[in-house]
Design an enzyme around this catalytic site. Structure first.
Site, PDB file in Angstrom:
ATOM      1  CG  ASN A   9     -11.826  -0.987   5.078  1.00 57.70           C
ATOM      2  OD1 ASN A   9     -13.008  -0.965   5.407  1.00 57.70           O
ATOM      3  ND2 ASN A   9     -10.838  -1.022   5.964  1.00 57.70           N
ATOM      4  CD1 TRP A  10     -15.587   1.992   0.475  1.00 56.98           C
ATOM      5  CD2 TRP A  10     -17.832   1.921   0.501  1.00 56.98           C
ATOM      6  NE1 TRP A  10     -16.018   1.953  -0.831  1.00 56.98           N
ATOM      7  CE2 TRP A  10     -17.384   1.905  -0.843  1.00 56.98           C
ATOM      8  CE3 TRP A  10     -19.202   1.874   0.760  1.00 56.98           C
ATOM      9  CZ2 TRP A  10     -18.275   1.865  -1.921  1.00 56.98           C
ATOM     10  CZ3 TRP A  10     -20.084   1.818  -0.305  1.00 56.98           C
ATOM     11  CH2 TRP A  10     -19.620   1.823  -1.627  1.00 56.98           C
ATOM     12  CE  LYS A  11      -9.948   2.615   6.785  1.00 55.87           C
ATOM     13  NZ  LYS A  11      -8.731   3.025   7.453  1.00 55.87           N
ATOM     14  CG  HIS A  96      -8.471  -2.984   9.141  1.00 63.24           C
ATOM     15  ND1 HIS A  96      -8.125  -1.884   9.905  1.00 63.24           N
ATOM     16  CD2 HIS A  96      -8.323  -2.607   7.847  1.00 63.24           C
ATOM     17  CE1 HIS A  96      -7.780  -0.898   9.098  1.00 63.24           C
ATOM     18  NE2 HIS A  96      -7.886  -1.305   7.844  1.00 63.24           N
ATOM     19  CD  GLU A  98      -8.904   1.672  10.771  1.00 59.93           C
ATOM     20  OE1 GLU A  98     -10.024   1.305  10.382  1.00 59.93           O
ATOM     21  OE2 GLU A  98      -8.176   2.430  10.107  1.00 59.93           O
ATOM     22  CD  GLU A 166      -4.633  -2.645   5.330  1.00 63.08           C
ATOM     23  OE1 GLU A 166      -5.000  -1.976   4.375  1.00 63.08           O
ATOM     24  OE2 GLU A 166      -5.303  -2.763   6.378  1.00 63.08           O
ATOM     25  N   GLY A 172      -4.146   5.579   6.799  1.00 58.62           N
ATOM     26  CA  GLY A 172      -4.848   6.839   7.035  1.00 58.62           C
ATOM     27  C   GLY A 172      -3.929   7.988   7.409  1.00 58.62           C
ATOM     28  CB  SER A 212      -1.330   6.341   2.647  1.00 61.68           C
ATOM     29  OG  SER A 212      -1.745   6.641   3.965  1.00 61.68           O
ATOM     30  N   GLY A 233      -8.300   2.384   1.783  1.00 63.85           N
ATOM     31  CA  GLY A 233      -9.213   3.028   2.725  1.00 63.85           C
ATOM     32  C   GLY A 233      -9.724   4.336   2.163  1.00 63.85           C
ATOM     33  N   GLY A 234      -9.132   5.436   2.623  1.00 59.68           N
ATOM     34  CA  GLY A 234      -9.595   6.776   2.271  1.00 59.68           C
ATOM     35  C   GLY A 234      -9.889   6.987   0.797  1.00 59.68           C
TER      36      GLY A 234
HETATM   37  C1  PEP Z   1      -7.172   0.548   5.303  1.00 64.11           C
HETATM   38  O1  PEP Z   1      -7.896   0.954   6.176  1.00 64.11           O
HETATM   39  O2  PEP Z   1      -7.197  -0.677   5.030  1.00 64.11           O
HETATM   40  C2  PEP Z   1      -6.321   1.483   4.588  1.00 64.11           C
HETATM   41  C3  PEP Z   1      -5.364   1.014   3.841  1.00 64.11           C
HETATM   42  O3  PEP Z   1      -6.585   2.813   4.754  1.00 64.11           O
HETATM   43  P1  PEP Z   1      -5.916   4.050   3.951  1.00 64.11           P
HETATM   44  O4  PEP Z   1      -5.868   3.657   2.513  1.00 64.11           O
HETATM   45  O5  PEP Z   1      -6.832   5.203   4.223  1.00 64.11           O
HETATM   46  O6  PEP Z   1      -4.545   4.229   4.530  1.00 64.11           O
END
Ligand code: PEP
Length: 250
Positions: A9-11, A96, A98, A166, A172, A212, A233-234
């Site tokens: 997920n590049w956000k 999600h 966010e 999640e 994040g 994470s 994500g990251g």
């Molecule tokens: C996400 O945004 O779906 C996510 C899992 O982010 P991260 O891996 O950065 O915690």
């Protein structure tokens, strides 16, 4: 046997050119390295079309990060599931945290989106997760069960559904749920889905963990019996980091 699925997920990151560069590098690895899990990447809306062109040969699933629950109309700034399907998307991420946190998405709205996306032929990654406060108050299972039940209201066929667990406190933040904590919630999600859709459908449902995930913890997390891959994500923004996670899934 459930095939694991890892989605990046590049956000809200990367221009079209940057997205194409990253996608090209990931496609080269996924397409040539004998990866057995399903892999997806979710760039921003403007980059979808161009990214779709460079990953098509590799089998990577073009994935969108959100959609609206109507097909067309006066909804300024929104993009519909129908448009995403026409743009070549295989998956859309819905609900999600966010989106829930910053854009007021309720489980009722998530449900409308899930139903529309499935009806338009997209596969759906529906995200659920508890906040730190909810976990500390001991209501994790109740919160997740409610999100799953509301999100799947009036959804009769879950063949094209993936659920991503999640924990909001792990996204994040660098904090990861332990593999036991994650497994416990995944098993509870599967039991909830079995209650709604039957044991058979639930046993085929893929449930990803997100929060994470990195190269150093992916293998342990993915080894748990009810964890069928990750939403990343990251770590999905760097080819080497993402590929290490993909390879940990098989
Ligand atoms: C996400 O945004 O779906 C996510 C899992 O982010 P991260 O891996 O950065 O915690």
């Amino acid at each position: 046997m459930r095939r694991k699925i890892v989605v990046g997920n590049w956000k809200m990151n990367n221009t079209i050119a940057e997205s194409v560069e990253l996608a090209t590098a990931i496609a080269e690895k996924v397409g040539n390295d004998g990866v057995t899990c399903e892999v997806g990447i979710a760039p921003t809306f403007p980059a979808l079309h161009e990214v779709g062109k460079v990953i098509e040969w590799s089998g990577i699933a073009l994935t969108a990060q959100n959609c609206h629950y109507e097909n067309d109309g006066a909804f300024t700034g929104e993009v519909s599931a129908r448009m995403l399907a026409a743009a070549g998307c295989r998956y859309v991420i819905l609900g999600h945290s966010e989106r829930r946190q910053y854009f007021g998405e309720t489980s009722r709205i998530v449900n409308l989106k899930v139903r529309k996306a499935l009806a338009e032929g997209l596969k759906v990654i529906m995200c659920v997760g508890e906040t730190l406060e909810q976990r500390e108050n001991g209501v994790t299972e109740a919160v997740i069960t409610e999100q799953v039940k509301e999100g799947l209201a009036e959804v009769s066929d879950i063949t094209n559904l993936v659920i991503a667990y999640e924990p909001v406190w792990a996204i994040g933040t660098g904090k990861t749920a332990t593999s036991e904590q994650a497994q416990e919630v995944h098993a509870s999600i599967r039991a909830t889905v079995a209650g709604i859709c039957g044991e058979q459908a639930a046993s085929h449902l893929r449930i990803q963990y997100g929060g994470s995930v990195k190269a150093s913890n992916a293998q342990e997390i993915f080894s748990m019996p009810d964890i069928d891959g990750g939403l990343i994500g990251g770590a999905s923004l760097k080819v080497e980091d993402f590929m290490a996670i993909v390879n940990a899934a098989g």
